[in-house]
Structures are given as structure tokens and as C-alpha cells.
Design a protein around this motif. Sequence first.
Motif: not given
Length: 122
Positions: A5, A21, A35, A93-94
Motif C-alpha cells: 500500500a 495497492c 481497503w 490497509y489493503c
Amino acid sequence: VQLQASGGGLVQAGGSLRLSCAVSGKIFSRYGIAWFRQAPGTEREFVAGVAWTSNTLYADSVKGRFTISRDNAKKTIYLQMNTLKSGDTAVYYCAARMGGDVYASTKYYGYWGQGTPVTVSS
């Protein structure tokens, strides 16, 4: 599968950011990608997801402001974030899952990136 990411940073309220990402893996097109975000002291929450069909799913809190998209040729997912608010401040965060669909719970995702911080100043 590895996810990287990037694109986070500091932005004023009302501004925009685009997160990326990058996903390694031979069958990227079969993954569902999402996500999530996590603010200090809170649980990780779903933001948006895009299925292998390119169908999308959004959290109510970001509908109309965020747009998720995927580029299968580049093996990359994007999250365009507009009209940012202080409440959007979090580490983003992916995550990826085999099977292609996307869900709003972390328990469905087996692969996670390292996170990129987003800070929205008011």
C-alpha cells in the motif's frame, strides 16, 4: 500473495488523496480486494472493496466520497478519497482474498499489506 500500500499522507479537511495497492500474484484478476482502516484505539473497519467482476462495496461512511477501482493489467487497486474529514484519519490497509467476492469483515481476507497512514487536519 503480497500487497504493497502507498499514497498516504497529511491533507487538510476537504482535500483529496489517492491510495494505491500493488498486488503480486499470478491470478490477480481472481482476487477480491478491499481497503480497511484503523484509527488509534479502534478496531479495523471496512472502507471499500472491489470484486473480480469489478462490482464494488462501500461503507456507508464513505459512500459518495471514496471510489475504489482496479487495474488488472497493472495488478493495482486504487482508492480515490475526496472531501476528506478528520474522521477519516487512520492507517489504511489493503487486503485480498481468493474467490473474487468482497465482504465487509476482516475474517474473509487472508492477505494483508503493511498499511499507509492518512492524517486529515481540520
